[in-house]
Motif scaffolding. Structure first.
Motif, mmCIF file in Angstrom:
data_model
loop_
_atom_site.group_PDB
_atom_site.id
_atom_site.type_symbol
_atom_site.label_atom_id
_atom_site.label_comp_id
_atom_site.label_asym_id
_atom_site.label_seq_id
_atom_site.Cartn_x
_atom_site.Cartn_y
_atom_site.Cartn_z
ATOM 1 N N MET A 29 6.699 19.315 59.946
ATOM 2 C CA MET A 29 5.523 20.191 59.899
ATOM 3 C C MET A 29 4.216 19.339 59.910
ATOM 4 O O MET A 29 4.188 18.488 58.815
ATOM 5 C CB MET A 29 5.759 21.210 59.453
ATOM 6 N N SER A 30 2.861 19.868 60.652
ATOM 7 C CA SER A 30 1.462 18.960 59.890
ATOM 8 C C SER A 30 0.041 20.126 59.857
ATOM 9 O O SER A 30 0.402 20.946 60.514
ATOM 10 C CB SER A 30 1.321 17.838 60.535
ATOM 11 N N VAL A 31 -0.539 19.971 58.730
ATOM 12 C CA VAL A 31 -1.774 20.894 59.083
ATOM 13 C C VAL A 31 -2.830 19.968 58.137
ATOM 14 O O VAL A 31 -2.471 18.734 57.601
ATOM 15 C CB VAL A 31 -1.406 21.366 56.917
ATOM 16 N N ALA A 76 12.081 22.541 58.145
ATOM 17 C CA ALA A 76 10.570 20.873 57.850
ATOM 18 C C ALA A 76 11.467 20.486 57.277
ATOM 19 O O ALA A 76 10.967 19.161 56.666
ATOM 20 C CB ALA A 76 9.354 21.330 57.591
ATOM 21 N N PRO A 77 12.480 19.713 57.920
ATOM 22 C CA PRO A 77 13.834 18.295 57.364
ATOM 23 C C PRO A 77 12.913 17.217 57.553
ATOM 24 O O PRO A 77 13.438 16.450 57.287
ATOM 25 C CB PRO A 77 15.106 18.880 57.866
ATOM 26 N N ALA A 78 11.832 16.995 58.355
ATOM 27 C CA ALA A 78 11.052 15.705 58.261
ATOM 28 C C ALA A 78 10.623 15.536 57.881
ATOM 29 O O ALA A 78 9.327 14.617 57.812
ATOM 30 C CB ALA A 78 11.257 15.016 59.846
ATOM 31 N N GLY A 79 9.746 16.379 56.403
ATOM 32 C CA GLY A 79 8.694 16.366 55.715
ATOM 33 C C GLY A 79 7.573 17.055 57.088
ATOM 34 O O GLY A 79 6.939 17.782 58.184
ATOM 35 N N GLN A 80 6.444 17.206 56.164
ATOM 36 C CA GLN A 80 5.114 17.625 56.676
ATOM 37 C C GLN A 80 4.222 16.174 56.768
ATOM 38 O O GLN A 80 4.443 15.150 55.760
ATOM 39 C CB GLN A 80 3.996 18.473 55.671
ATOM 40 N N SER A 81 2.778 15.923 57.704
ATOM 41 C CA SER A 81 2.242 15.259 57.231
ATOM 42 C C SER A 81 0.213 15.654 57.642
ATOM 43 O O SER A 81 0.881 16.965 58.239
ATOM 44 C CB SER A 81 2.383 14.197 59.202
ATOM 45 N N THR A 82 -0.370 15.040 58.025
ATOM 46 C CA THR A 82 -1.891 15.452 58.081
ATOM 47 C C THR A 82 -2.563 13.990 58.868
ATOM 48 O O THR A 82 -2.576 13.034 59.265
ATOM 49 C CB THR A 82 -2.468 16.004 56.923
ATOM 50 N N GLN A 83 -4.327 14.599 59.054
ATOM 51 C CA GLN A 83 -4.551 13.723 60.179
ATOM 52 C C GLN A 83 -6.062 14.374 59.161
ATOM 53 O O GLN A 83 -6.408 15.380 59.002
ATOM 54 C CB GLN A 83 -4.502 14.138 61.749
ATOM 55 N N MET A 84 -6.728 13.118 59.057
ATOM 56 C CA MET A 84 -8.307 13.172 59.475
ATOM 57 C C MET A 84 -9.564 12.028 59.638
ATOM 58 O O MET A 84 -8.716 11.101 60.498
ATOM 59 C CB MET A 84 -8.547 13.270 57.485
ATOM 60 N N ILE A 85 -10.404 12.866 60.004
ATOM 61 C CA ILE A 85 -11.293 12.730 60.857
ATOM 62 C C ILE A 85 -12.019 11.931 60.418
ATOM 63 O O ILE A 85 -12.706 11.803 59.563
ATOM 64 C CB ILE A 85 -11.945 13.555 61.970
#
Ligand code: SF4
Length: 429
Positions: A160-162, A212-221
């Motif tokens: 998942m990612s936020v 979410a067994p593969a963890g989480q990530s995020t993105q920034m502009i």
């Protein structure tokens, strides 16, 4: 359906949080394959495999009006929304044709965040339960959705990612007033805790549900607002520490919309800046550097030298490093020595002293490393200066030439067009 697919894969191309590289290359009809910057992207699994994903939005009909986004409500563009079943069928059909190995699903805010999350969850439910699809799925959590909805989505997704979106609350308030820092960090916290709890449960009970067994990530502009690289890197470091993120992705701002709050539409995306941030991110995650070591308050990365070289040049008192004696942590700080070669050095030097040839065979990039190491050979009496090393690194001056006579930075005229580059390296502007 094809029109929807075109609109919603194209709208998804601005999201890079799945590890993708956008490039357009048409086939001329004489060969095989072609590349498109939208549609299919790639990610890397924990064991290093590259996995191709269908990268798509559920909808680009957005209730929000983020200034930097092509899908914002006030922008006049073609709009489309898939039903959950359409998403599931597309994915499974692409999978059966061997086009993809997984799905990266995101969405604009359809009505409200919880409703959007429910639509995405239903698409994943159909895929997992009706089609029995076991492939990789990365799903975006929509900030502001209620936690039950996010939890259900996480039970079907691998990752998942936020999106943190912008590097500061001030920029978020200015450019994305419908989003708040709290609404973004709260699902990140929920997902972090859910992953932790789920991994404990799975360790205790074989059939416990996986969240979410593969963890989480995020993105920034990067580049839509005026934060420095230092600010971005400090935020990155704290996101890794607080939320245990697998990755922070940086997305060079592509000026797709005209707004007085944003860089003009003829500004080029800051791709080299994005690249330097990725290099620095690597140094944080694998090389033991901290954000404060790499940049001072308000600083940006040197665009001409990578962050590790830049750090080494600012700390010449720590070099040369004796590769036959230096601890692993110090070897990692030498430009041209990566994690694998540092491990090989530590293991091989137990049996024999290492020379340059041996280092080369271990994968050390001598072209860069040789200015920062010693390995038993008689070292030159010449003390290399920061300027001389910069010149050598940039112009490929051979090491022997450099050490046969200490070169002054101003020995030779800079090549045409190189003067500004050299000034920049010396911090003269
Ligand atoms: S929420 Fe903002 S960033 Fe996301 S699709 Fe809508 S306008 Fe774009």
């Amino acid at each position: 359906m094809f029109e929807k697919l075109k609109i919603l894969t194209d709208a998804a191309k601005y999201d890079v949080a799945c590890t993708s590289s956008g490039v357009n290359r048409d086939s001329d009809g004489t060969g095989i394959g072609s590349a498109a910057s939208c549609g299919i992207c790639h990610t890397f699994s924990a064991d290093g495999r590259c996995v191709s994903l269908l990268k798509i939005l559920m909808s680009n009909v957005c209730a929000y009006d983020c200034a930097y986004c092509v899908n914002r409500s006030s922008n006049d563009i073609p709009r489309a929304t898939f039903t959950p079943r359409e998403i599931a069928e597309l994915t499974i059909n692409f999978y059966r044709r061997n086009y993809i190995e997984g799905l990266f699903l995101s969405s604009a805010v359809v009505g409200n965040p919880t409703r959007t999350t429910e639509l995405m969850t239903e698409a994943l439910r159909i895929l997992r339960e009706e089609y029995r699809f076991f492939g990789y799925i990365h799903a975006k959590a929509i900030p502001g959705a209620d936690t039950d909805a996010i939890y259900r989505l996480g039970l079907y997704a691998d990752r998942m990612s936020v999106n943190i979106e912008l590097p500061s609350e001030k920029s978020l308030n200015l450019l994305a007033p419908s989003k708040t820092r709290g609404a973004i960090l709260s699902p990140m916290t929920f997902i972090r805790d859910g992953i932790k709890e789920s991994s404990h449960e799975v360790a205790k009970f074989k059939h416990a549900p996986k969240f979410a067994p593969a963890g989480q990530s995020t993105q920034m502009i990067v580049g839509a607002s005026d934060e420095s690289d230092c600010q971005i890197l400090r935020l990155t470091e704290s996101l890794y520490k607080k939320f245990g993120l697998k990755r922070v992705f940086f997305s060079a701002y592509v000026p797709a919309v005209s707004s007085s709050l944003l860089p003009s539409t003829d500004t080029k995306p800051p791709l080299l800046r994005e690249h330097r941030l990725y290099q620095a991110d690597w140094l944080l995650r694998y090389y033991g550097f901290t954000a404060n070591e790499l940049l001072e308050e308000g600083e940006n990365f040197n665009l001409y030298l990578d962050p590790k070289c830049n750090w080494a040049l600012a700390h010449l008192e720590s070099f040369p490093v004796n590769v036959n004696k230096a601890p692993f942590e110090l070897l990692l700080r030498v430009p041209g020595i990566g994690v694998t070669s540092a491990k090989r050095i530590v293991s091989a030097r137990r049996a024999r002293a290492l020379d340059l040839q041996a280092l080369k065979k271990m994968g050390v990039v001598l072209k860069r490393a040789r200015y920062f190491i010693e390995c038993g050979e008689k070292n030159s009496d010449v003390k290399l200066t920061e300027n001389a090393i910069i010149r050598a690194l940039l112009s490929d001056v051979s090491y022997s030439r450099l050490t046969s006579k200490q070169m002054s930075f101003f020995d030779a005229q800079p090549e045409a067009g190189g003067e500004e580059e050299l000034k920049s390296l010396l911090g003269q502007f």
